[in-house]
Design a protein around this motif. Structure first.
Motif, PDB file in Angstrom:
ATOM      1  N   LEU A 188      32.162  -7.580 -13.525  1.00  0.00           N
ATOM      2  CA  LEU A 188      32.004  -7.051 -12.170  1.00  0.00           C
ATOM      3  C   LEU A 188      31.308  -8.076 -11.256  1.00  0.00           C
ATOM      4  O   LEU A 188      31.727  -8.290 -10.116  1.00  0.00           O
ATOM      5  CB  LEU A 188      31.180  -5.759 -12.225  1.00  0.00           C
ATOM      6  CG  LEU A 188      31.398  -4.788 -11.076  1.00  0.00           C
ATOM      7  CD1 LEU A 188      31.152  -3.363 -11.533  1.00  0.00           C
ATOM      8  CD2 LEU A 188      30.523  -5.093  -9.890  1.00  0.00           C
ATOM      9  N   LYS A 233      33.697 -10.976 -10.541  1.00  0.00           N
ATOM     10  CA  LYS A 233      34.819 -10.627  -9.659  1.00  0.00           C
ATOM     11  C   LYS A 233      34.333 -10.275  -8.258  1.00  0.00           C
ATOM     12  O   LYS A 233      34.836 -10.792  -7.261  1.00  0.00           O
ATOM     13  CB  LYS A 233      35.580  -9.438 -10.269  1.00  0.00           C
ATOM     14  CG  LYS A 233      36.847  -9.078  -9.539  1.00  0.00           C
ATOM     15  CD  LYS A 233      37.863 -10.181  -9.678  1.00  0.00           C
ATOM     16  CE  LYS A 233      38.997 -10.024  -8.687  1.00  0.00           C
ATOM     17  NZ  LYS A 233      39.829 -11.215  -8.614  1.00  0.00           N
ATOM     18  N   GLU A 234      33.347  -9.381  -8.212  1.00  0.00           N
ATOM     19  CA  GLU A 234      32.918  -8.823  -6.933  1.00  0.00           C
ATOM     20  C   GLU A 234      32.082  -9.811  -6.121  1.00  0.00           C
ATOM     21  O   GLU A 234      32.230  -9.912  -4.907  1.00  0.00           O
ATOM     22  CB  GLU A 234      32.108  -7.540  -7.183  1.00  0.00           C
ATOM     23  CG  GLU A 234      31.817  -6.738  -5.931  1.00  0.00           C
ATOM     24  CD  GLU A 234      33.081  -6.198  -5.254  1.00  0.00           C
ATOM     25  OE1 GLU A 234      33.941  -5.662  -5.949  1.00  0.00           O
ATOM     26  OE2 GLU A 234      33.199  -6.358  -4.014  1.00  0.00           O
ATOM     27  N   MET A 247      35.709 -14.712  -8.356  1.00  0.00           N
ATOM     28  CA  MET A 247      36.568 -15.432  -9.300  1.00  0.00           C
ATOM     29  C   MET A 247      37.862 -14.657  -9.545  1.00  0.00           C
ATOM     30  O   MET A 247      37.877 -13.424  -9.468  1.00  0.00           O
ATOM     31  CB  MET A 247      35.816 -15.651 -10.624  1.00  0.00           C
ATOM     32  CG  MET A 247      34.646 -16.621 -10.484  1.00  0.00           C
ATOM     33  SD  MET A 247      33.529 -16.584 -11.880  1.00  0.00           S
ATOM     34  CE  MET A 247      34.455 -17.540 -13.057  1.00  0.00           C
ATOM     35  N   LYS A 248      38.894 -15.378  -9.847  1.00  0.00           N
ATOM     36  CA  LYS A 248      40.164 -14.733 -10.221  1.00  0.00           C
ATOM     37  C   LYS A 248      40.032 -14.182 -11.634  1.00  0.00           C
ATOM     38  O   LYS A 248      39.203 -14.668 -12.422  1.00  0.00           O
ATOM     39  CB  LYS A 248      41.297 -15.769 -10.192  1.00  0.00           C
ATOM     40  CG  LYS A 248      41.470 -16.460  -8.853  1.00  0.00           C
ATOM     41  CD  LYS A 248      42.322 -15.620  -7.949  1.00  0.00           C
ATOM     42  CE  LYS A 248      42.556 -16.321  -6.608  1.00  0.00           C
ATOM     43  NZ  LYS A 248      43.029 -15.391  -5.585  1.00  0.00           N
ATOM     44  N   PHE A 249      40.893 -13.197 -11.944  1.00  0.00           N
ATOM     45  CA  PHE A 249      40.849 -12.637 -13.308  1.00  0.00           C
ATOM     46  C   PHE A 249      41.129 -13.726 -14.345  1.00  0.00           C
ATOM     47  O   PHE A 249      40.563 -13.723 -15.432  1.00  0.00           O
ATOM     48  CB  PHE A 249      41.843 -11.479 -13.439  1.00  0.00           C
ATOM     49  CG  PHE A 249      41.356 -10.222 -12.773  1.00  0.00           C
ATOM     50  CD1 PHE A 249      40.213  -9.583 -13.222  1.00  0.00           C
ATOM     51  CD2 PHE A 249      42.033  -9.678 -11.692  1.00  0.00           C
ATOM     52  CE1 PHE A 249      39.750  -8.421 -12.611  1.00  0.00           C
ATOM     53  CE2 PHE A 249      41.578  -8.529 -11.069  1.00  0.00           C
ATOM     54  CZ  PHE A 249      40.435  -7.894 -11.523  1.00  0.00           C
ATOM     55  N   ASN A 251      43.816  -8.953 -19.152  1.00  0.00           N
ATOM     56  CA  ASN A 251      43.857  -7.485 -19.184  1.00  0.00           C
ATOM     57  C   ASN A 251      42.518  -6.889 -19.602  1.00  0.00           C
ATOM     58  O   ASN A 251      42.077  -5.879 -19.060  1.00  0.00           O
ATOM     59  CB  ASN A 251      44.955  -7.009 -20.137  1.00  0.00           C
ATOM     60  CG  ASN A 251      46.328  -7.151 -19.508  1.00  0.00           C
ATOM     61  OD1 ASN A 251      46.438  -7.337 -18.289  1.00  0.00           O
ATOM     62  ND2 ASN A 251      47.361  -7.087 -20.335  1.00  0.00           N
ATOM     63  N   LYS A 261      40.261  -7.057 -16.674  1.00  0.00           N
ATOM     64  CA  LYS A 261      40.586  -6.017 -15.689  1.00  0.00           C
ATOM     65  C   LYS A 261      40.094  -4.647 -16.155  1.00  0.00           C
ATOM     66  O   LYS A 261      39.560  -3.855 -15.371  1.00  0.00           O
ATOM     67  CB  LYS A 261      42.100  -5.987 -15.454  1.00  0.00           C
ATOM     68  CG  LYS A 261      42.591  -7.155 -14.631  1.00  0.00           C
ATOM     69  CD  LYS A 261      44.091  -7.230 -14.609  1.00  0.00           C
ATOM     70  CE  LYS A 261      44.554  -8.544 -13.960  1.00  0.00           C
ATOM     71  NZ  LYS A 261      46.003  -8.724 -14.078  1.00  0.00           N
ATOM     72  N   SER A 262      40.302  -4.399 -17.431  1.00  0.00           N
ATOM     73  CA  SER A 262      39.891  -3.115 -17.988  1.00  0.00           C
ATOM     74  C   SER A 262      38.368  -2.951 -17.893  1.00  0.00           C
ATOM     75  O   SER A 262      37.857  -1.900 -17.502  1.00  0.00           O
ATOM     76  CB  SER A 262      40.348  -3.055 -19.447  1.00  0.00           C
ATOM     77  OG  SER A 262      40.012  -1.818 -19.990  1.00  0.00           O
ATOM     78  N   LEU A 264      36.411  -4.363 -15.824  1.00  0.00           N
ATOM     79  CA  LEU A 264      36.047  -4.194 -14.415  1.00  0.00           C
ATOM     80  C   LEU A 264      36.288  -2.754 -13.983  1.00  0.00           C
ATOM     81  O   LEU A 264      35.436  -2.139 -13.334  1.00  0.00           O
ATOM     82  CB  LEU A 264      36.862  -5.158 -13.542  1.00  0.00           C
ATOM     83  CG  LEU A 264      36.622  -5.027 -12.049  1.00  0.00           C
ATOM     84  CD1 LEU A 264      35.196  -5.441 -11.679  1.00  0.00           C
ATOM     85  CD2 LEU A 264      37.602  -5.881 -11.253  1.00  0.00           C
TER      86      LEU A 264
END
Lengths: 273, 195
Positions: free
Chosen positions: B147, B150-151, B155-157, B169, B172-173, B175
């Motif tokens: 989090l 990203k937030e 940064m990109k995934f 994945n 993402k999960s 996050l």
């Protein structure tokens, strides 16, 4: 749709990482599924709230790395370590020198003592006491000598005087060896002495009274002269003032006469016209 | 100002190469560029200034010592975050150990526990940002890390996956679940999360 796929799509859409095609497909999906849309709105609002947690400014610490030459290989130790190493090396060197030179630290009632070799603190204290006693004894002896010198001087002077007195008495006794002093003679001598004293006192008192009278007489004369002088000065001053007043009155009288004359001539002129 | 910093960061390849060659002046500039980013990353991870400063300084000491081993200057950002994250995790483990060994229990642990039990009461007088920071700190480390990256680090995934050595994945999960957990905490707090 599997839950993981849903999560993936949702997060990708939320953070704008879907391709244009995928984004449109997801938006269409949201149009159909209100629950999905609702969840997206919730997460979007949450992201807005998370943005309240902004970065804080911070100063990087003082650079511990210097401007080392670019030719040197990096990662060979921080410059911070250099002063630390230098201090450590200095301390080790000092300890070794101290050990070899017999550096000693000792503590007694007087405090901590640092020095080289064996520190004999007890003998130091005894020596100090002995030295102190010697100094006191020397001071007392000097003082005693001084007093003795003075006494000897006075004693010799007194001795000389005593010898002279003794000699004169001896002469008197020698001259009047046959005479013996009786009580009657002594009384007569005392009466004579009292009489002379009385005369002396009387004469002094008489002289004193005469001097006082002369003094008072002189003082009164001087005071009288002073008063007379003051009186004559005051009289002269009053006389001058009276003369000035008289002159002023005559001037005023002349002015009044002139004014009256002027008025009379004015009236006469008016009457004629 | 931050925009300028970001531009400078993205063009810091020559600085990285000079620092790899032993130019300490270049290294100093590199630290100046990245210090704030790493500090804020650590601050969000711990919600504690002192810990964040400690981790940041330790990170840059390691960077100084090992930058010559970095093979590709393009990898510098991932490498830097990996070092910072390792120190964060290490500090986390150390703190957990200390809690176990503490006879009377750590006040901080008690506070976190009480906050988890009754957030409304505990967060009543807190500032919004402090509340968010503390809530973020209460998330599981895996979710929290993704989090923050990203937030806040933007940064990109793909980049997050690279740093954490996981699949995209999974990132993402993590996050997604992290955001859901945070939302729940906010709903329970006095902040009264509203859409």
């Amino acid at each position: 749709m599997k839950q993981t796929d849903f999560n993936k799509e949702m997060t990708d859409y939320l953070y704008g990482e879907l391709s244009a095609v995928e984004r449109r497909a997801f938006e269409e999906k949201m149009q159909k599924d209100q629950q999905l849309k609702h969840e997206f709105e919730e997460l979007k609002a949450l992201r807005t709230q998370l943005q309240a947690l902004t970065d804080k400014d911070v100063m990087e610490p003082f650079p511990i790395w210097g401007n080392r030459s670019a030719t040197k290989k990096s990662g060979k130790g921080l410059i911070l370590l250099r002063p630390v190493t230098a201090i450590a090396a200095t301390l080790i060197l000092l300890v070794m020198v101290g050990y070899l030179a017999g550096f000693t630290i000792s503590m007694n009632r007087q405090g901590i003592m640092l020095g080289f070799g064996h520190l004999d603190t007890t003998s130091e204290a005894q020596l100090s006491d002995a030295h102190f006693k010697a100094l006191v004894a020397q001071a007392i002896a000097e003082n005693n000598n001084e007093i003795l010198d003075k006494l000897n001087t006075r004693d010799s002077s007194f001795q000389e005087k005593f010898t002279a007195l003794e000699t004169s008495l001896y002469k008197v006794v020698k001259q009047d060896q046959s005479n013996t002093i009786t009580d009657h003679d002594l009384e007569k001598f005392l009466e004579e002495l009292e009489r002379r004293n009385a005369e002396l006192v009387r004469g002094y008192l008489t002289l004193s009274a005469a001097q006082q009278q002369a003094y008072f007489k002189t003082m009164l004369t001087q005071f009288n002269d002073f008063v007379q002088e003051q009186r004559s000065e005051d009289l002269a001053l009053i006389q001058n003032n009276l003369i000035e007043l008289k002159a002023s009155q005559s001037i005023q009288k002349q002015k009044t006469d002139q004014v009256l004359a002027s008025l009379i001539s004015t009236i006469n002129y008016n009457t004629k016209n | 100002m931050e925009v300028l910093e970001n531009i400078a960061i993205s063009h810091s390849k020559s600085l990285i190469e000079k620092a790899q060659g032993g130019d300490e002046h270049a290294y100093g500039k590199l630290v100046g560029l990245w210090f704030k980013r790493i500090y804020n990353f650590s601050l969000k991870y711990f919600a504690d200034h002192d810990l964040a400063m400690e981790v940041t300084q330790r990170t840059f000491i390691v960077v100084y010592q090992k930058i010559s081993h970095l093979k590709a200057s393009e990898q510098f950002q991932y490498w830097l975050y990996k070092i910072a994250l390792n120190h964060c995790r290490e500090e986390d483990r150390r703190r957990k150990r200390n809690r176990w060994f503490s006879i009377f229990g750590d006040d901080e642990v008690a506070n976190i526990a009480s906050k988890a039990g009754n957030p409304e009461k505990e967060y009543g007088n807190k500032e919004k940002t402090e509340m968010l920071a503390e809530m973020l700190n209460q998330l599981p480390a895996d979710q929290k890390t993704v989090l923050i990256m990203k937030e806040y680090e933007g940064m990109k995934f793909r980049e997050i996956a690279e740093v954490l050595n996981i699949s995209e994945n999974t990132a993402k999960s993590r996050l997604y679940y992290g955001l859901k957990a945070l939302k729940k905490m906010l709903e329970n707090s006095e902040l009264n999360y509203k859409i």
